[in-house]
Write a protein that holds these residues in place. Structure first.
Motif, PDB file in Angstrom:
ATOM      1  N   HIS A  90     -32.793 -17.167 -79.471  1.00 50.17           N
ATOM      2  CA  HIS A  90     -33.084 -18.517 -80.896  1.00 50.17           C
ATOM      3  C   HIS A  90     -32.310 -20.026 -79.528  1.00 50.17           C
ATOM      4  CE1 HIS A  90     -32.445 -21.738 -84.252  1.00 50.17           C
ATOM      5  NE2 HIS A  90     -31.425 -21.307 -84.052  1.00 50.17           N
ATOM      6  N   HIS A 141     -38.095 -19.824 -82.402  1.00 47.70           N
ATOM      7  CA  HIS A 141     -37.171 -20.676 -82.633  1.00 47.70           C
ATOM      8  C   HIS A 141     -36.757 -20.991 -83.772  1.00 47.70           C
ATOM      9  CE1 HIS A 141     -33.211 -23.120 -81.995  1.00 47.70           C
ATOM     10  NE2 HIS A 141     -34.097 -24.238 -82.916  1.00 47.70           N
ATOM     11  N   GLU A 173     -33.659 -17.609 -86.406  1.00 49.44           N
ATOM     12  CA  GLU A 173     -32.923 -18.261 -87.281  1.00 49.44           C
ATOM     13  C   GLU A 173     -33.058 -17.658 -88.518  1.00 49.44           C
ATOM     14  OE1 GLU A 173     -32.858 -22.614 -87.416  1.00 49.44           O
ATOM     15  OE2 GLU A 173     -31.719 -22.517 -89.998  1.00 49.44           O
ATOM     16  N   TYR A 195     -31.665 -14.232 -87.492  1.00 53.02           N
ATOM     17  CA  TYR A 195     -29.294 -14.100 -87.665  1.00 53.02           C
ATOM     18  C   TYR A 195     -29.282 -13.912 -88.657  1.00 53.02           C
ATOM     19  CZ  TYR A 195     -29.231 -19.167 -85.824  1.00 53.02           C
ATOM     20  OH  TYR A 195     -29.107 -20.718 -86.683  1.00 53.02           O
TER      21      TYR A 195
HETATM   22 FE   LIG Z   1     -30.166 -23.487 -84.233  1.00 57.16          FE
END
Ligand SMILES: [Fe+2]
Length: 146
Positions: free
Chosen positions: A27, A39, A43, A46
């Motif tokens: 990320h 990106h 997110e 995760y």
């Molecule tokens: Fe972030």
């Protein structure tokens, strides 16, 4: 009888704990034309991984087991490969994710099998949910690069 299942679940947990930081690494370090897409997708990944970690640990507790809950133990046990703190291209990021998701699919299937053998339908159902999510993610990642 189902010690093998619990050991495997704890190893899965350790690997997911390491995977959580690996997804943050990607990320932060992803570069290139797909930066914004990857990106923000990372997110979500995760975030999803954090909820998998929590629910696997809580399932182990419900079964009377002790989930791995410190980084040193997680690192000692983990079998997934971490990556260095260096930039990574968008293409390499997707390739790495596809490799890792294939690993998660196999590993998750193995736990479903062990849970079914142990007659533990609740654990089997929980990991079948993860399996479906990983299979969908693999399809999406492969579509992204084809
Ligand atoms: Fe972030």
């Amino acid at each position: 009888m189902s010690n093998k299942l619990y050991e495997k679940m704890n190893l899965y947990l350790a690997n997911q704990e390491v995977n959580y930081l690996k997804l943050l690494n990607l990320h932060w370090y992803v570069k290139g034309r797909s930066f914004f897409t990857l990106h923000s997708r990372l997110e979500e990944l995760y975030g999803h991984t954090a909820s998998v970690i929590d629910s696997v640990a809580e399932r182990l507790l419900a079964l009377g087991e002790s989930p791995v809950a410190n980084m040193q133990s997680a690192l000692n046990a983990a079998t997934i490969k971490e990556r260095s703190d260096t930039p990574i291209s968008s293409d390499e990021t997707v390739e790495l994710l596809i490799t890792d998701i294939r690993y998660w699919i196999n590993d998750t299937q193995e736990i479903v099998r062990l849970a079914e053998e142990a007659g533990d339908g609740v654990t089997a159902d929980q990991f079948n949910d993860y399996l479906g999510e990983y299979q969908k993610l693999l399809w999406m990642l492969e579509s992204y690069v084809s």
